[in-house]
Write a protein that holds these residues in place. Structure first.
Motif, PDB file in Angstrom:
ATOM      1  N   UNK A  47      28.457  46.475  41.816  1.00 46.92           N
ATOM      2  CA  UNK A  47      29.794  46.001  41.439  1.00 46.92           C
ATOM      3  C   UNK A  47      30.884  46.961  41.934  1.00 46.92           C
ATOM      4  N   UNK A  48      30.598  48.261  41.848  1.00 47.56           N
ATOM      5  CA  UNK A  48      31.579  49.255  42.301  1.00 47.56           C
ATOM      6  C   UNK A  48      31.831  49.126  43.803  1.00 47.56           C
ATOM      7  N   UNK A  49      30.753  48.965  44.563  1.00 50.43           N
ATOM      8  CA  UNK A  49      30.895  48.877  46.019  1.00 50.43           C
ATOM      9  C   UNK A  49      31.615  47.598  46.426  1.00 50.43           C
ATOM     10  N   UNK A  50      31.307  46.498  45.755  1.00 46.69           N
ATOM     11  CA  UNK A  50      31.980  45.238  46.066  1.00 46.69           C
ATOM     12  C   UNK A  50      33.480  45.373  45.822  1.00 46.69           C
ATOM     13  N   UNK A  51      33.844  46.029  44.702  1.00 48.24           N
ATOM     14  CA  UNK A  51      35.265  46.234  44.397  1.00 48.24           C
ATOM     15  C   UNK A  51      35.930  47.100  45.467  1.00 48.24           C
ATOM     16  N   UNK A  52      35.213  48.102  45.941  1.00 47.44           N
ATOM     17  CA  UNK A  52      35.751  48.979  46.984  1.00 47.44           C
ATOM     18  C   UNK A  52      35.966  48.221  48.289  1.00 47.44           C
ATOM     19  N   UNK A  53      35.000  47.407  48.656  1.00 49.19           N
ATOM     20  CA  UNK A  53      35.083  46.675  49.915  1.00 49.19           C
ATOM     21  C   UNK A  53      36.127  45.562  49.867  1.00 49.19           C
ATOM     22  N   UNK A  54      36.484  45.129  48.663  1.00 52.30           N
ATOM     23  CA  UNK A  54      37.548  44.132  48.549  1.00 52.30           C
ATOM     24  C   UNK A  54      38.897  44.732  48.937  1.00 52.30           C
ATOM     25  N   UNK A  55      39.049  46.024  48.685  1.00 53.47           N
ATOM     26  CA  UNK A  55      40.309  46.699  48.964  1.00 53.47           C
ATOM     27  C   UNK A  55      40.441  47.075  50.438  1.00 53.47           C
ATOM     28  N   UNK A  56      39.335  47.568  51.027  1.00 54.50           N
ATOM     29  CA  UNK A  56      39.372  47.980  52.428  1.00 54.50           C
ATOM     30  C   UNK A  56      37.952  48.040  52.990  1.00 54.50           C
ATOM     31  N   UNK A  57      37.868  47.913  54.305  1.00 54.23           N
ATOM     32  CA  UNK A  57      36.569  47.999  54.955  1.00 54.23           C
ATOM     33  C   UNK A  57      36.086  49.442  54.972  1.00 54.23           C
ATOM     34  N   UNK A  58      34.795  49.600  54.715  1.00 56.20           N
ATOM     35  CA  UNK A  58      34.203  50.937  54.685  1.00 56.20           C
ATOM     36  C   UNK A  58      32.757  50.801  55.156  1.00 56.20           C
ATOM     37  N   UNK A  59      32.460  51.320  56.357  1.00 57.51           N
ATOM     38  CA  UNK A  59      31.124  51.168  56.924  1.00 57.51           C
ATOM     39  C   UNK A  59      30.054  51.826  56.060  1.00 57.51           C
TER      40      UNK A  59
END
Length: 277
Positions: free
Chosen positions: A159-171
């Motif tokens: 859930x944390x990673x999904x929230x992060x990726x919603x804000x910006x792309x991060x490889x």
């Protein structure tokens, strides 16, 4: 030389001439250009005619075996002089088929050792091929406390990673998310086990995906085995089978329900991927 002369006389284009470099058989080249081509004289058509007895490098069999293993067994790969990015062509189709058969048979031994009643190998196992089989239902087992805690922790991190990726792309975050999904799938798969009594009559189909990956379809029941099972129970028909819990209450076969459930799951995944919120 005859093709070079035709090119200099502007009877063919440079791309057409380059296409003939897929073969070093001058007789075959000349026969194709001067006698064999009617209508379509595109470079693609030329390559297709000159390589029709060969196996293309992106064929599922070629991808499954790989160039290194094929060449180590004595096979020859013909590569296009002017298309270096091409996978090439496997010249010995019989050798390739033998290597595929041997590799699949080695995989089959593993599933026989697991207690499955039979293992069948087919290169292409599409819906039409698999729909004739029934489906053994796996039994859900409770996870150990350790695995359950691990799954909960992974879900929170997911859930944390999904929230992060919603804000910006991060490889890095995307790569970690892929690893988490893979581990979660493995843990959840561990909850399902096949009943030993069912495995004795059910089996496994081994096939190849278009990408040359091994596809394992487990828990299949052959039509004749299913028929014998029903006859052995003395069922009167679909209604009696439903009363005994052997079929669905709505009259659809287990195989159809399994397939529809898979389609529904795939659709839900696609919707979720498009709108994670």
């Amino acid at each position: 030389p005859r093709l070079m002369a035709a090119y200099r006389a502007e009877e063919m284009t440079l791309d057409q001439l380059m296409a003939f470099a897929i073969s070093d058989d001058h007789a075959a080249q000349e026969a194709l250009w001067f006698e064999g081509l009617d209508g379509d004289r595109s470079p693609q058509a030329i390559r297709r005619h000159l390589t029709r007895s060969l196996v293309e490098g992106y064929d599922r069999r070629a991808l499954f075996i790989g160039v290194k293993s094929y060449e180590a067994a004595g096979g020859t790969v013909i590569r296009d002089l002017f298309q270096p990015e091409s996978e090439g062509y496997f010249a010995d189709s019989q050798l390739l088929d033998r290597l595929v058969t041997e590799k699949l048979e080695a995989e089959a031994v593993k599933y026989t050792a697991e207690g499955w009643g039979w293992v069948e190998v087919m290169l292409k196992a599409d819906y039409g091929e698999l729909s004739k089989y029934g489906q053994l239902k796996p039994v859900e087992m409770a996870l150990s406390e350790e695995d359950d805690a691990r799954l909960t922790k992974l879900a929170e991190r997911y859930d944390e990673l999904v929230a992060t990726l919603e804000e910006q792309e991060d490889e890095a975050a995307s790569a970690e998310l892929d690893r988490i999904v893979e581990e979660m799938d493995a843990l959840e798969a561990g909850q399902l086990t096949w009943p030993e009594d069912g495995k004795r009559t059910a089996g496994v189909v081994l096939s190849l995906t278009p990408d040359g990956e091994l596809k394992v379809t487990s828990g299949l029941i052959r039509p004749e085995d299913r028929k014998r099972e029903v006859e052995g129970r003395g069922d009167a028909g679909p209604a009696a089978e439903r009363e005994k819990g052997g079929g669905s209450a709505n009259g659809y076969s287990d195989a159809l329900l399994t397939d529809l459930t898979a389609h529904r799951t795939a659709a839900l995944r696609e919707v979720l991927a498009g709108n994670p919120r």
